[in-house]
Design an enzyme around this catalytic site. Structure first.
Site, PDB file in Angstrom:
ATOM      1  N   SER A 142     -27.436  22.625 -41.097  1.00 59.35           N
ATOM      2  CA  SER A 142     -26.983  21.780 -42.204  1.00 59.35           C
ATOM      3  C   SER A 142     -25.585  22.197 -42.634  1.00 59.35           C
ATOM      4  CB  SER A 142     -27.941  21.896 -43.391  1.00 59.35           C
ATOM      5  OG  SER A 142     -29.202  21.420 -43.041  1.00 59.35           O
TER       6      SER A 142
ATOM      7  N   ARG B 247     -34.404  28.351 -33.731  1.00 64.06           N
ATOM      8  CA  ARG B 247     -33.370  27.899 -32.800  1.00 64.06           C
ATOM      9  C   ARG B 247     -33.020  29.013 -31.820  1.00 64.06           C
ATOM     10  NH1 ARG B 247     -29.560  26.070 -37.572  1.00 64.06           N
ATOM     11  NH2 ARG B 247     -30.399  28.079 -38.150  1.00 64.06           N
TER      12      ARG B 247
ATOM     13  N   HIS C 258     -33.984  19.267 -37.715  1.00 67.68           N
ATOM     14  CA  HIS C 258     -35.185  19.229 -38.558  1.00 67.68           C
ATOM     15  C   HIS C 258     -36.153  18.140 -38.064  1.00 67.68           C
ATOM     16  CE1 HIS C 258     -32.275  20.791 -41.793  1.00 67.68           C
ATOM     17  NE2 HIS C 258     -33.122  21.768 -41.598  1.00 67.68           N
TER      18      HIS C 258
END
Ligand code: PNS
Length: 173
Positions: free
Chosen positions: A131, A93, A19
């Protein structure tokens, strides 16, 4: 002329170096940048929205005057309209991200044609980072030092009640 405002929305549960990579890239184009932390009543995040905001604010102190951290509920485009922002920033990504991102960007465009989504490719060093994988590693006692900033590492340690990297050993009967 007022510079156009952009919003980088997400769950940030918790914020990772992936991030941060997107934030730094976005700051090259938009400054200030609003980082918007979603408060989604249908999801059960590990960190409350205020904890997620606090971690991002601490990180934001490394970018004085450039990052505005806010929380939002409801539709993202409504938040952008309230903030008078014109762009949504999202990180990409791998190809696997594309389908969901394409769906969200199209839905947001249908809802608010005046708002556009800008995709920034994360550094290849962060392609594997998410995450959820960081939470799993932390929960199982793995070292998350290279994946999240120190403030997040500390918070994960508090949540899971042990040092990252520390493995619990069951005593012998
Ligand atoms: O970090 P995430 O979980 O990929 O972020 C997803 C987020 C918060 C950007 C997305 O769930 C969102 O925009 N939620 C707000 C609700 C909304 O506007 N939905 C319509 C777009 S599909």
């Amino acid at each position: 002329m007022r510079q156009k405002l952009a919003v980088y929305p997400g769950s940030f549960d918790p914020v990772t170096y992936g991030h941060l990579d997107v934030i730094e890239r976005a700051l090259e184009i938009f400054s200030p940048l609003i980082v918007a932390v979603v408060d989604n009543p249908n999801k059960q995040p590990l960190f409350s929205v205020s904890e997620r905001v606090a971690m991002l604010e601490e990180i934001g102190s490394n970018y004085p005057g450039q990052l505005i951290v806010e929380e939002f509920k409801g539709l993202l485009v409504d938040f952008l309209r309230r903030e008078r922002a014109s762009f949504i920033v999202r990180g990409l990504r791998a190809v696997s991200d594309f389908e969901l991102e394409f769906m969200m960007a199209t839905m947001n465009r249908k809802l608010a044609p005046e708002i556009d989504t800008i995709f920034l490719m994360t550094n290849e060093e962060h392609f594997y980072l998410s995450s959820s994988s960081v939470k799993e590693v932390a929960k199982l006692g793995g070292n998350v030092e290279g994946f999240v900033p120190p403030v997040v590492e500390k918070k994960l340690k508090e949540k899971y009640g042990m040092m990252p990297g520390e493995v619990t050993v069951q005593p012998l009967e």
